[in-house]
Design a protein around this motif. Structure first.
Motif, PDB file in Angstrom:
ATOM      1  N   LEU A   1      17.955  10.769  -9.822  1.00  0.00           N
ATOM      2  CA  LEU A   1      17.612  10.531  -8.426  1.00  0.00           C
ATOM      3  C   LEU A   1      16.552   9.441  -8.372  1.00  0.00           C
ATOM      4  O   LEU A   1      15.707   9.347  -9.260  1.00  0.00           O
ATOM      5  CB  LEU A   1      17.026  11.790  -7.790  1.00  0.00           C
ATOM      6  CG  LEU A   1      17.832  13.082  -7.905  1.00  0.00           C
ATOM      7  CD1 LEU A   1      17.052  14.225  -7.262  1.00  0.00           C
ATOM      8  CD2 LEU A   1      19.191  12.914  -7.245  1.00  0.00           C
ATOM      9  N   ILE A   2      16.585   8.651  -7.319  1.00  0.00           N
ATOM     10  CA  ILE A   2      15.418   7.838  -6.966  1.00  0.00           C
ATOM     11  C   ILE A   2      14.951   8.384  -5.628  1.00  0.00           C
ATOM     12  O   ILE A   2      15.724   8.458  -4.665  1.00  0.00           O
ATOM     13  CB  ILE A   2      15.761   6.345  -6.907  1.00  0.00           C
ATOM     14  CG1 ILE A   2      15.988   5.840  -8.347  1.00  0.00           C
ATOM     15  CG2 ILE A   2      14.623   5.552  -6.247  1.00  0.00           C
ATOM     16  CD1 ILE A   2      16.226   4.363  -8.491  1.00  0.00           C
ATOM     17  N   VAL A   3      13.697   8.866  -5.603  1.00  0.00           N
ATOM     18  CA  VAL A   3      13.184   9.488  -4.383  1.00  0.00           C
ATOM     19  C   VAL A   3      11.873   8.817  -3.975  1.00  0.00           C
ATOM     20  O   VAL A   3      11.103   8.354  -4.824  1.00  0.00           O
ATOM     21  CB  VAL A   3      12.935  11.007  -4.565  1.00  0.00           C
ATOM     22  CG1 VAL A   3      14.249  11.751  -4.782  1.00  0.00           C
ATOM     23  CG2 VAL A   3      11.979  11.277  -5.715  1.00  0.00           C
ATOM     24  N   ASP A   4      11.638   8.785  -2.678  1.00  0.00           N
ATOM     25  CA  ASP A   4      10.360   8.324  -2.133  1.00  0.00           C
ATOM     26  C   ASP A   4       9.613   9.547  -1.623  1.00  0.00           C
ATOM     27  O   ASP A   4      10.196  10.390  -0.944  1.00  0.00           O
ATOM     28  CB  ASP A   4      10.600   7.340  -0.984  1.00  0.00           C
ATOM     29  CG  ASP A   4      11.223   6.033  -1.468  1.00  0.00           C
ATOM     30  OD1 ASP A   4      11.045   5.705  -2.660  1.00  0.00           O
ATOM     31  OD2 ASP A   4      11.901   5.365  -0.664  1.00  0.00           O
ATOM     32  N   VAL A   5       8.332   9.618  -1.953  1.00  0.00           N
ATOM     33  CA  VAL A   5       7.523  10.746  -1.508  1.00  0.00           C
ATOM     34  C   VAL A   5       7.141  10.511  -0.048  1.00  0.00           C
ATOM     35  O   VAL A   5       6.432   9.548   0.261  1.00  0.00           O
ATOM     36  CB  VAL A   5       6.265  10.890  -2.390  1.00  0.00           C
ATOM     37  CG1 VAL A   5       5.373  12.009  -1.866  1.00  0.00           C
ATOM     38  CG2 VAL A   5       6.669  11.146  -3.838  1.00  0.00           C
ATOM     39  N   VAL A   6       7.623  11.378   0.834  1.00  0.00           N
ATOM     40  CA  VAL A   6       7.344  11.219   2.264  1.00  0.00           C
ATOM     41  C   VAL A   6       6.405  12.310   2.780  1.00  0.00           C
ATOM     42  O   VAL A   6       6.003  12.277   3.940  1.00  0.00           O
ATOM     43  CB  VAL A   6       8.653  11.203   3.104  1.00  0.00           C
ATOM     44  CG1 VAL A   6       9.521  10.017   2.717  1.00  0.00           C
ATOM     45  CG2 VAL A   6       9.433  12.504   2.942  1.00  0.00           C
ATOM     46  N   ALA A   7       6.056  13.270   1.934  1.00  0.00           N
ATOM     47  CA  ALA A   7       5.101  14.302   2.343  1.00  0.00           C
ATOM     48  C   ALA A   7       3.750  13.649   2.620  1.00  0.00           C
ATOM     49  O   ALA A   7       3.404  12.631   2.015  1.00  0.00           O
ATOM     50  CB  ALA A   7       4.976  15.355   1.253  1.00  0.00           C
ATOM     51  N   GLU A   8       2.996  14.242   3.533  1.00  0.00           N
ATOM     52  CA  GLU A   8       1.646  13.741   3.846  1.00  0.00           C
ATOM     53  C   GLU A   8       0.706  14.070   2.687  1.00  0.00           C
ATOM     54  O   GLU A   8       0.943  15.031   1.939  1.00  0.00           O
ATOM     55  CB  GLU A   8       1.103  14.448   5.095  1.00  0.00           C
ATOM     56  CG  GLU A   8       1.960  14.317   6.337  1.00  0.00           C
ATOM     57  CD  GLU A   8       1.825  12.941   6.982  1.00  0.00           C
ATOM     58  OE1 GLU A   8       0.760  12.315   6.810  1.00  0.00           O
ATOM     59  OE2 GLU A   8       2.798  12.488   7.622  1.00  0.00           O
ATOM     60  N   ALA A   9      -0.370  13.317   2.596  1.00  0.00           N
ATOM     61  CA  ALA A   9      -1.410  13.630   1.609  1.00  0.00           C
ATOM     62  C   ALA A   9      -1.892  15.059   1.839  1.00  0.00           C
ATOM     63  O   ALA A   9      -2.048  15.492   2.983  1.00  0.00           O
ATOM     64  CB  ALA A   9      -2.559  12.649   1.746  1.00  0.00           C
ATOM     65  N   GLY A  10      -2.085  15.781   0.749  1.00  0.00           N
ATOM     66  CA  GLY A  10      -2.520  17.178   0.848  1.00  0.00           C
ATOM     67  C   GLY A  10      -1.356  18.148   0.918  1.00  0.00           C
ATOM     68  O   GLY A  10      -1.539  19.359   0.747  1.00  0.00           O
ATOM     69  N   GLU A  11      -0.146  17.625   1.176  1.00  0.00           N
ATOM     70  CA  GLU A  11       1.031  18.492   1.183  1.00  0.00           C
ATOM     71  C   GLU A  11       1.699  18.447  -0.202  1.00  0.00           C
ATOM     72  O   GLU A  11       1.200  17.831  -1.132  1.00  0.00           O
ATOM     73  CB  GLU A  11       2.016  18.024   2.249  1.00  0.00           C
ATOM     74  CG  GLU A  11       1.495  18.243   3.662  1.00  0.00           C
ATOM     75  CD  GLU A  11       2.511  17.822   4.713  1.00  0.00           C
ATOM     76  OE1 GLU A  11       3.520  17.183   4.349  1.00  0.00           O
ATOM     77  OE2 GLU A  11       2.281  18.143   5.890  1.00  0.00           O
ATOM     78  N   GLU A  12       2.840  19.121  -0.276  1.00  0.00           N
ATOM     79  CA  GLU A  12       3.579  19.142  -1.535  1.00  0.00           C
ATOM     80  C   GLU A  12       4.949  18.488  -1.369  1.00  0.00           C
ATOM     81  O   GLU A  12       5.559  18.585  -0.302  1.00  0.00           O
ATOM     82  CB  GLU A  12       3.806  20.598  -1.981  1.00  0.00           C
ATOM     83  CG  GLU A  12       2.529  21.308  -2.367  1.00  0.00           C
ATOM     84  CD  GLU A  12       2.765  22.789  -2.680  1.00  0.00           C
ATOM     85  OE1 GLU A  12       3.802  23.329  -2.230  1.00  0.00           O
ATOM     86  OE2 GLU A  12       1.927  23.374  -3.366  1.00  0.00           O
TER      87      GLU A  12
ATOM     88  N   GLY B   1       9.935  17.025   1.203  1.00  0.00           N
ATOM     89  CA  GLY B   1       8.810  16.097   1.106  1.00  0.00           C
ATOM     90  C   GLY B   1       9.170  14.858   0.304  1.00  0.00           C
ATOM     91  O   GLY B   1       8.306  14.075  -0.084  1.00  0.00           O
ATOM     92  N   MET B   2      10.433  14.699   0.039  1.00  0.00           N
ATOM     93  CA  MET B   2      10.943  13.503  -0.653  1.00  0.00           C
ATOM     94  C   MET B   2      12.273  13.150   0.000  1.00  0.00           C
ATOM     95  O   MET B   2      12.969  14.028   0.503  1.00  0.00           O
ATOM     96  CB  MET B   2      11.218  13.785  -2.141  1.00  0.00           C
ATOM     97  CG  MET B   2      10.023  14.272  -2.919  1.00  0.00           C
ATOM     98  SD  MET B   2      10.370  14.419  -4.696  1.00  0.00           S
ATOM     99  CE  MET B   2      10.869  16.131  -4.832  1.00  0.00           C
ATOM    100  N   GLU B   3      12.586  11.856  -0.020  1.00  0.00           N
ATOM    101  CA  GLU B   3      13.895  11.423   0.453  1.00  0.00           C
ATOM    102  C   GLU B   3      14.437  10.443  -0.569  1.00  0.00           C
ATOM    103  O   GLU B   3      13.660   9.673  -1.142  1.00  0.00           O
ATOM    104  CB  GLU B   3      13.773  10.710   1.805  1.00  0.00           C
ATOM    105  CG  GLU B   3      13.524  11.684   2.948  1.00  0.00           C
ATOM    106  CD  GLU B   3      13.276  10.974   4.282  1.00  0.00           C
ATOM    107  OE1 GLU B   3      12.754  11.635   5.178  1.00  0.00           O
ATOM    108  OE2 GLU B   3      13.590   9.764   4.394  1.00  0.00           O
TER     109      GLU B   3
END
Ligand code: C2O
Ligand code: CU
Length: 458
Positions: free
Chosen positions: A262-273, A229-231
């Protein structure tokens, strides 16, 4: 309630902190003392720990690059202690190694640490006295040195990974000298922690960019980590920026004492983890979880490299001084014996003294240094693992690069994992004068013989 307005107000105050830091008049007092913390689930009693500042991990330290750290350690523990500032290219007298750079701080006494912080990055501090016991009991914390020009992120999170061996009553198991741990992989815990908690949960919004600073404070556990859920990218190792961010495509191995930013972007959908996953033999476990709130699905361009730290270039390898560091001993290692306190000793005699390992045929810190170097000299060390276990080899005072088989230099590190039967070559510029410890950071291995030192003349 933390409204957007108060959030902005606090964050601009935070931006001023480095400037105020310069004006700090009195040293910060760090009290090392027994404390208690709820580690096991609520049905269990809190765990008795030893801590800097009362919490596990201890008081987080944050400075601006170029600032001086002035820290008075007050030892209210029942044992002598000392603190080591792991990864800081520090003045030797402040390095915190009892018997090499200072006397241990007796129970009831204080010691003033005062040192420059030349490098930005993710560092940590920990006890360097009776470390198997003191680090296990909780004497460690994060030491963050901020760049003047830090990358823009929505969150800058320090995640200190550890494991701890708890008894049925949630007490820290007091078998610190267990010969089986010392002669095998080191002391592993039965409970894995992030920032002192078994199930660390945080919040983030979709599209948030976060800097995650991972620190392995475990006695011996090697973490294998991945994200869901992160990239993102690896931007620094052991505090030192990579020349270019490296996309996070495979699992990260984090040996004891190592750090990764790390530098990560949150790519999980809202409501996910979004999850930092620890990969174990029997599956993947959540090491930290972020509940994801609505945000934006738009992706940002890759981050730029972190600003570089002062450079101490490694000179011509062809002209470098060369040394071998042969690791021997341990279970299934086939070692017959080693020099112990100046006497050639068999394995049984060594075991009676809790010693199981040797470096270049010597168990425990030798009288003579592995290397006696001129200031600024280039040194090359072949680390030869002639044992049946991996070792996290750490050099104090200076970062090194691995010399890869094709002759190119790897990223700067202060701790390198050397697997069984491997030989790994490192090179460094001996730019920092003093007597520097070099040892395995599996703490039971160090206590059981795997430590040497080198001298850089002024
Ligand atoms: Cu983390 Cu000898 O140190
Ligand atoms: Cu080791």
């Amino acid at each position: 309630m933390l409204t957007r307005r108060t959030f902005l107000a606090t964050s601009s105050a935070a931006a001023l902190a480095p400037a105020l830091g310069h004006a700090r008049a009195a040293p910060q007092v760090l009290v090392a003392a027994p404390s208690r913390q709820q580690i096991a689930p609520a049905a269990y009693a809190p765990t008795d720990i030893w801590s800097i500042g009362g919490t596990l991990p201890g008081t987080p330290l944050r400075f601006a690059q170029g600032e001086r750290a002035q820290l008075t350690v007050q030892n209210d523990l029942p044992q002598a202690t000392s603190l080591h500032w792991h990864g800081i290219r520090i003045e030797n007298a402040m390095d915190g190694v009892p018997g090499l750079t200072q006397d241990p701080i007796p129970a009831g006494a204080t010691f003033d640490y005062d040192f420059a912080l030349p490098d930005a990055g993710t560092y940590w501090y920990h006890s360097h006295a009776q470390a198997v016991e003191q680090v296990e009991r909780g004497l460690y914390g994060a030491l963050i040195v901020a760049e003047a020009d830090a990358p823009e992120v929505e969150a800058d999170e320090v995640l200190v990974l550890d494991d701890i061996r708890l008894t049925q009553t949630a007490a820290i198991s007091a078998d610190f000298d267990a010969p089986h741990d010392a002669s095998h992989a080191g002391r592993y815990g039965n409970v894995v922690l992030t920032n002192g908690q078994m199930d660390l949960r945080k919040r983030a919004a979709q599209g948030d960019r976060m800097r995650l600073r991972l620190i392995n404070a475990a006695n011996a556990r090697i973490f294998q980590l991945a994200v869901q859920g992160m990239e993102g990218w690896i931007v620094a190792l052991d505090g030192m920026p990579l020349a270019a961010p490296q996309p996070l495509t495979e699992a990260i191995l984090l040996a004891p004492a190592q750090r990764v930013d790390l530098i990560v972007d949150v790519v999980a959908e809202a409501g996910e983890e979004a999850v930092l996953v620890s990969i174990e033999r029997d599956g993947g476990y959540a090491q930290a979880v972020w509940d994801v709130a609505p945000g934006t699905a738009a992706r940002r361009p890759a981050p730029a490299a972190l600003p570089p730290n002062p450079d101490h270039p490694i000179g011509d390898l062809a002209k470098a001084r060369r040394f071998d560091l042969r690791m021997e001993g341990g279970a299934m290692g086939g070692m017959r014996g080693a020099m112990l306190n100046g006497v050639q000793s068999g394995m049984r005699q060594m075991a009676q003294r809790g010693m199981f390992w040797a470096l270049n045929g010597v168990a425990g810190r030798p009288e003579d240094p592995l290397a006696d170097l001129a200031l600024g000299e280039t040194a090359v060390i072949d680390m030869i693992n002639d044992t049946a276990f991996p070792h996290a080899m750490h050099l104090h005072g200076m970062h090194f690069s691995e010399v890869r088989p094709d002759g190119t230099l790897g990223p700067l590190r202060d701790t390198l994992l050397v697997n069984r039967a491997e030989t790994r070559r490192i090179a460094f510029n001996a730019h920092n004068s003093g007597d520097w410890l070099m040892h395995c950071h599996m703490l039971s291995h160090h206590a059981a013989g795997m430590g040497t030192w080198l001298r850089v003349n002024a």
